[in-house]
Every structure is written in structure tokens, then in C-alpha cells.
Design a protein around this motif. Structure first.
Motif, PDB file in Angstrom:
ATOM      1  N   THR A  61       0.833  -1.208   0.000  1.00 59.52           N
ATOM      2  CA  THR A  61       0.000   0.000   0.000  1.00 59.52           C
ATOM      3  C   THR A  61       0.865   1.255   0.000  1.00 59.52           C
ATOM      4  OG1 THR A  61      -1.740  -1.164   1.209  1.00 59.52           O
ATOM      5  CG2 THR A  61      -1.829   1.233   1.214  1.00 59.52           C
ATOM      6  N   PHE A  62       1.953   1.252   0.776  1.00 58.49           N
ATOM      7  CA  PHE A  62       2.887   2.379   0.825  1.00 58.49           C
ATOM      8  C   PHE A  62       3.485   2.631  -0.560  1.00 58.49           C
ATOM      9  CE2 PHE A  62       7.201   4.038   1.301  1.00 58.49           C
ATOM     10  CZ  PHE A  62       6.992   5.150   2.104  1.00 58.49           C
ATOM     11  N   SER A  63       3.858   1.564  -1.242  1.00 57.31           N
ATOM     12  CA  SER A  63       4.438   1.690  -2.579  1.00 57.31           C
ATOM     13  C   SER A  63       3.433   2.270  -3.558  1.00 57.31           C
ATOM     14  CB  SER A  63       4.903   0.318  -3.084  1.00 57.31           C
ATOM     15  OG  SER A  63       5.878  -0.233  -2.225  1.00 57.31           O
ATOM     16  N   LEU A  64       2.188   1.850  -3.409  1.00 56.82           N
ATOM     17  CA  LEU A  64       1.145   2.260  -4.336  1.00 56.82           C
ATOM     18  C   LEU A  64       0.717   3.707  -4.124  1.00 56.82           C
ATOM     19  CD1 LEU A  64      -0.739   1.379  -6.574  1.00 56.82           C
ATOM     20  CD2 LEU A  64      -2.291   0.481  -4.867  1.00 56.82           C
ATOM     21  N   LYS A  65       0.790   4.184  -2.902  1.00 54.96           N
ATOM     22  CA  LYS A  65       0.293   5.532  -2.606  1.00 54.96           C
ATOM     23  C   LYS A  65       1.419   6.550  -2.414  1.00 54.96           C
ATOM     24  CE  LYS A  65      -4.135   3.982  -0.766  1.00 54.96           C
ATOM     25  NZ  LYS A  65      -5.082   3.990   0.377  1.00 54.96           N
ATOM     26  N   LYS A  66       2.275   6.326  -1.428  1.00 52.30           N
ATOM     27  CA  LYS A  66       3.305   7.312  -1.096  1.00 52.30           C
ATOM     28  C   LYS A  66       4.391   7.389  -2.165  1.00 52.30           C
ATOM     29  CE  LYS A  66       1.359   8.306   2.839  1.00 52.30           C
ATOM     30  NZ  LYS A  66       0.682   9.608   3.063  1.00 52.30           N
ATOM     31  N   ILE A  67       4.924   6.226  -2.541  1.00 55.59           N
ATOM     32  CA  ILE A  67       5.992   6.221  -3.543  1.00 55.59           C
ATOM     33  C   ILE A  67       5.475   6.755  -4.870  1.00 55.59           C
ATOM     34  CG2 ILE A  67       7.500   4.722  -4.924  1.00 55.59           C
ATOM     35  CD1 ILE A  67       7.965   3.037  -2.466  1.00 55.59           C
ATOM     36  N   LEU A  68       4.226   6.425  -5.200  1.00 56.46           N
ATOM     37  CA  LEU A  68       3.631   6.926  -6.433  1.00 56.46           C
ATOM     38  C   LEU A  68       3.600   8.453  -6.451  1.00 56.46           C
ATOM     39  CD1 LEU A  68       1.995   6.755  -9.053  1.00 56.46           C
ATOM     40  CD2 LEU A  68      -0.057   6.500  -7.651  1.00 56.46           C
ATOM     41  N   ARG A  69       3.158   9.064  -5.367  1.00 60.32           N
ATOM     42  CA  ARG A  69       3.054  10.521  -5.318  1.00 60.32           C
ATOM     43  C   ARG A  69       4.422  11.192  -5.447  1.00 60.32           C
ATOM     44  NH1 ARG A  69      -1.350   8.536  -3.076  1.00 60.32           N
ATOM     45  NH2 ARG A  69      -3.267   9.757  -2.870  1.00 60.32           N
ATOM     46  N   ALA A 292       5.765   1.550  -8.065  1.00 63.59           N
ATOM     47  CA  ALA A 292       4.339   1.808  -7.829  1.00 63.59           C
ATOM     48  C   ALA A 292       3.470   0.944  -8.738  1.00 63.59           C
ATOM     49  CB  ALA A 292       4.036   3.288  -8.066  1.00 63.59           C
ATOM     50  N   MET A 293       3.903   0.774  -9.978  1.00 63.12           N
ATOM     51  CA  MET A 293       3.137  -0.044 -10.919  1.00 63.12           C
ATOM     52  C   MET A 293       3.161  -1.513 -10.498  1.00 63.12           C
ATOM     53  SD  MET A 293       1.270   0.462 -13.566  1.00 63.12           S
ATOM     54  CE  MET A 293       1.761   1.827 -14.587  1.00 63.12           C
ATOM     55  N   ALA A 294       4.291  -1.971  -9.992  1.00 59.07           N
ATOM     56  CA  ALA A 294       4.386  -3.343  -9.494  1.00 59.07           C
ATOM     57  C   ALA A 294       3.419  -3.549  -8.326  1.00 59.07           C
ATOM     58  CB  ALA A 294       5.819  -3.646  -9.045  1.00 59.07           C
ATOM     59  N   ALA A 295       3.355  -2.560  -7.450  1.00 56.82           N
ATOM     60  CA  ALA A 295       2.436  -2.637  -6.306  1.00 56.82           C
ATOM     61  C   ALA A 295       0.990  -2.683  -6.770  1.00 56.82           C
ATOM     62  CB  ALA A 295       2.661  -1.441  -5.373  1.00 56.82           C
ATOM     63  N   MET A 296       0.674  -1.915  -7.794  1.00 54.24           N
ATOM     64  CA  MET A 296      -0.684  -1.930  -8.323  1.00 54.24           C
ATOM     65  C   MET A 296      -1.036  -3.316  -8.866  1.00 54.24           C
ATOM     66  SD  MET A 296      -2.549   0.591 -11.081  1.00 54.24           S
ATOM     67  CE  MET A 296      -2.098  -0.291 -12.559  1.00 54.24           C
ATOM     68  N   GLY A 297      -0.070  -3.929  -9.537  1.00 56.14           N
ATOM     69  CA  GLY A 297      -0.293  -5.279 -10.035  1.00 56.14           C
ATOM     70  C   GLY A 297      -0.520  -6.267  -8.910  1.00 56.14           C
ATOM     71  N   LEU A 298       0.276  -6.140  -7.845  1.00 57.10           N
ATOM     72  CA  LEU A 298       0.132  -7.034  -6.695  1.00 57.10           C
ATOM     73  C   LEU A 298      -1.231  -6.889  -6.030  1.00 57.10           C
ATOM     74  CD1 LEU A 298       3.663  -6.569  -5.076  1.00 57.10           C
ATOM     75  CD2 LEU A 298       2.788  -8.661  -6.143  1.00 57.10           C
ATOM     76  N   GLU A 299      -1.804  -5.690  -6.099  1.00 58.28           N
ATOM     77  CA  GLU A 299      -3.094  -5.415  -5.467  1.00 58.28           C
ATOM     78  C   GLU A 299      -4.284  -5.757  -6.367  1.00 58.28           C
ATOM     79  OE1 GLU A 299      -3.854  -3.188  -2.048  1.00 58.28           O
ATOM     80  OE2 GLU A 299      -2.806  -5.109  -2.115  1.00 58.28           O
ATOM     81  N   THR A 300      -3.999  -6.181  -7.574  1.00 58.75           N
ATOM     82  CA  THR A 300      -5.057  -6.414  -8.556  1.00 58.75           C
ATOM     83  C   THR A 300      -5.563  -7.855  -8.506  1.00 58.75           C
ATOM     84  OG1 THR A 300      -4.154  -4.736 -10.033  1.00 58.75           O
ATOM     85  CG2 THR A 300      -5.663  -6.347 -11.004  1.00 58.75           C
ATOM     86  N   ASN A 301      -6.855  -7.990  -8.352  1.00 57.84           N
ATOM     87  CA  ASN A 301      -7.489  -9.306  -8.328  1.00 57.84           C
ATOM     88  C   ASN A 301      -8.024  -9.631  -9.725  1.00 57.84           C
ATOM     89  OD1 ASN A 301      -9.525 -11.394  -8.043  1.00 57.84           O
ATOM     90  ND2 ASN A 301      -9.374 -11.066  -5.838  1.00 57.84           N
TER      91      ASN A 301
END
Length: 339
Positions: A61-69, A292-301
Motif C-alpha cells: 500500500t505504501f508503494s502504491l500511494k506514497k511512492i507513487l506521489r 508503484a506499478m508493481a504494487a498496483m499489479g500485486l493489489e489487482t485481483n
């Protein structure tokens, strides 16, 4: 900070693998997939095959939100206000018209023709009208979209952006754009193709002047991400308030990172840093975007993506056709008026 280490480590590892694969000659010359696209693909596969412990969740979640910004803020180092001047009045007007018309028309088509919910419509339209996957990632927190929606939106811009990359040079070389020269072709490409990497490939496939013009037109379009997100935030606030949901401007997540992005563009325009340092910043920023993109993939169902169906693809296809034909008409019309 210790709680973030497991999840961030996985996202970083996927990002490193993606950047390695993206630099392979086969991937560069045949697939033309950026590390961002590879990261989300690997993330989706790994995230759906491996069941990570709950301890990995905070870091992802940190990668997807904070690192992305942070990555979006430093994306400003890829641009200068001088770039806007270099593309000229024709390029600036075409960029503005195509971005605004594509976003508005895209949202309307996605909702009215295909019955997609608002969040999905915003994501597909922002990705198509501005800068592909990066725009989808930046828009997702503003509209409070779920990750499977963002992943589907990225898939649509990947499909049609890749199609554009191969199709545009063929159309130009076939003489199907009467009155176009390499410069106008570059403006058309930069104002309508989805990802920066795809624009570069399609532009330089014709000539160096076409490639340079296409790249500058595209980066000028990327700069417009900031005002679009701000306008979208205020629009959502007023919409919720009008519907009596009790939402005020303070309840809408104003993308404050956008101001950081603008500040970095302004700083970069002063040319205070040596080019090698700017290149280093851009490389690190590209890595952070990939994380951030990797994190988004990990969060994708994947099951949720299947539930969305083919409608997003159909909507993106219609938007693609508008970019293709509408963009060519716009370039021809504006260049004729200002000739």
C-alpha cells in the motif's frame, strides 16, 4: 517504517526484474513494452499466484500511494516550460484541444454507450488523453478507484497505445495524411498516442525531426496532467455536493502532489542542475514509478477484472478511433488556420 519493508521489498524486486527485461533487445525492438507495463503484468501474475502474508500489505500500500506521489512530483524533471515554447502554437493548441475533447468525450462514451461506472470512465479517459499508465495511476486516488479498475484501464491504454505505435508510421508512409510533413506528423503523434515510449518509437520511426517534435508535443501534454487533476477534483466536489451527499471541497482528495510536479517543472526550467544529474533524477523517478506499478499489479485481483468484462476495451477502442481520426483532422485544421 519496519512494517513497510516486506511489501516494499517485493515491489522493488518486481521493479528491478521489469527494468532488466525492458532493456533486453528483444523487448525493446519487438514488444516495445516499457518497464511500467512489464511491472504491472508481473505484479498481477505474482499477486494472483502467491498468497502473501498480511504483513506484506502495509508495504505494498505504501508503494502504491506514497511512492507513487513522490514519483509523480519528480516526473516534472522530464519537462521544462521551454519545451512548451519549442512545440509552437500549433502543437500547444492541438494538445489542448485533443486532451480536453478526448477526456470529455471518453467519459461520456464510457458511461452512456457502455454503461461503465464513473470511476472506470475517468481512468480510461485520463490514460487515453494524457500519458497512459502514469495518468491512470495519478487519477486513481483522485476518483477513489479500486485497483482492479486501474489495472483494466492500464490494459486498455497498453493495447491501443501499442497499436498506435505501429499503425501511425504505416499510415504516414502510405501517404494517407495529405498535406502532412514530418513536423505535423510529429505533432499528431505526440498529441494522440498514449505512452511517452510509444510516442518516441512512432516518431523516430519516420525521422529525427518527427521524433523530436512528437516527444516535445507529448511532454507538453504530460504537463497538462496537473490542471486536469485539479479540475477533476473540484468537479467531483461540486457533483457530490449537488447530489446532497454532504461532501465539501475539503472531503475530496485534492492531489496536492500536482503542485509539487509543477514546482519541479519550474525548477527544471531554470537549468540550475547539470544534465547528468537531471538524467539521474529521471532514472530514479522511472524506477519509483515502476515500483508503484508493481504494487498496483500485486493489489489487482484477476477475478475482479474478469467481472468488469470487455466493455472497457470497447470504450477505449472508440476513444482510440477518435484520437486517430480526430487528431489528424485537428492538426490539419489548426495548422491551416495558423499558416
Amino acid at each position: 517504517m519496519v512494517k513497510y519493508i516486506p511489501g516494499v521489498s517485493v515491489a522493488v524486486l518486481i521493479a528491478l526484474i521489469s527494468m532488466f527485461l525492458a532493456n533486453l533487445e528483444f523487448v525493446q525492438k519487438t514488444l516495445h513494452f516499457s518497464s511500467l507495463i512489464l511491472a504491472i503484468l508481473l505484479g498481477v501474475v505474482i499477486g494472483n499466484l502467491v498468497k502473501f502474508p498480511e504483513s506484506f500489505k502495509p508495504g505494498i500500500t505504501f508503494s502504491l500511494k506514497k511512492i507513487l506521489r513522490i514519483a509523480i512530483v519528480f516526473l516534472g524533471f522530464r519537462l521544462t516550460f521551454q519545451n512548451v515554447m519549442e512545440v509552437g502554437l500549433v502543437g500547444l493548441i492541438v494538445d489542448t484541444i485533443m486532451l480536453s475533447s478526448t477526456f470529455i468525450l471518453g467519459v461520456w462514451i464510457a458511461r452512456k454507450w457502455f454503461g461503465l461506472e464513473d470511476k472506470m470512465a475517468y481512468l480510461i479517459s485520463s490514460g487515453s488523453s494524457i500519458c497512459g499508465a502514469s495518468a491512470v495511476l495519478a487519477t486513481a486516488p483522485v476518483v477513489k478507484a479500486e485497483m482492479h479498475h486501474a489495472a483494466m484501464a492500464v490494459a486498455t491504454v497498453t493495447i491501443f497505445g501499442t497499436t498506435s505505435m505501429f499503425l501511425y508510421p504505416v499510415i504516414y508512409k502510405a501517404g494517407l495524411l495529405p498535406g502532412f510533413d514530418d513536423i505535423l506528423y510529429g505533432i499528431w503523434t505526440g498529441a494522440t498516442v498514449h505512452e511517452v515510449a510509444q510516442v518516441v518509437a512512432a516518431g523516430f520511426a519516420i525521422s529525427e525531426p518527427a521524433g523530436n517534435t512528437a516527444t516535445i508535443a507529448k511532454l507538453t501534454r504530460v504537463m497538462m496532467l496537473a490542471p486536469l487533476l485539479l479540475i477533476l477534483s473540484f468537479y467531483l466536489a461540486k457533483k457530490h455536493k449537488a447530489h446532497g451527499t454532504g461532501v465539501t471541497l475539503r472531503d475530496i482528495p485534492i492531489p496536492y502532489f500536482v503542485f509539487g510536479f509543477i514546482a519541479m517543472v519550474g525548477f527544471n526550467s531554470l537549468n540550475l542542475l547539470p544534465s547528468n544529474i537531471v538524467s539521474g533524477i529521471n532514472y530514479i523517478d522511472g524506477f519509483l514509478l515502476t515500483v508503484a506499478m508493481a504494487a498496483m499489479g500485486l493489489e489487482t485481483n484477476v477475478n475482479k477484472i474478469k467481472g468488469v468484462g470487455m466493455k472497457p476495451i470497447y470504450a477505449a477502442a472508440v476513444i482510440f478511433l477518435f484520437l486517430l481520426f480526430g487528431g489528424a483532422i485537428c492538426v490539419k485544421l489548426i495548422s491551416s488556420i495558423l499558416a
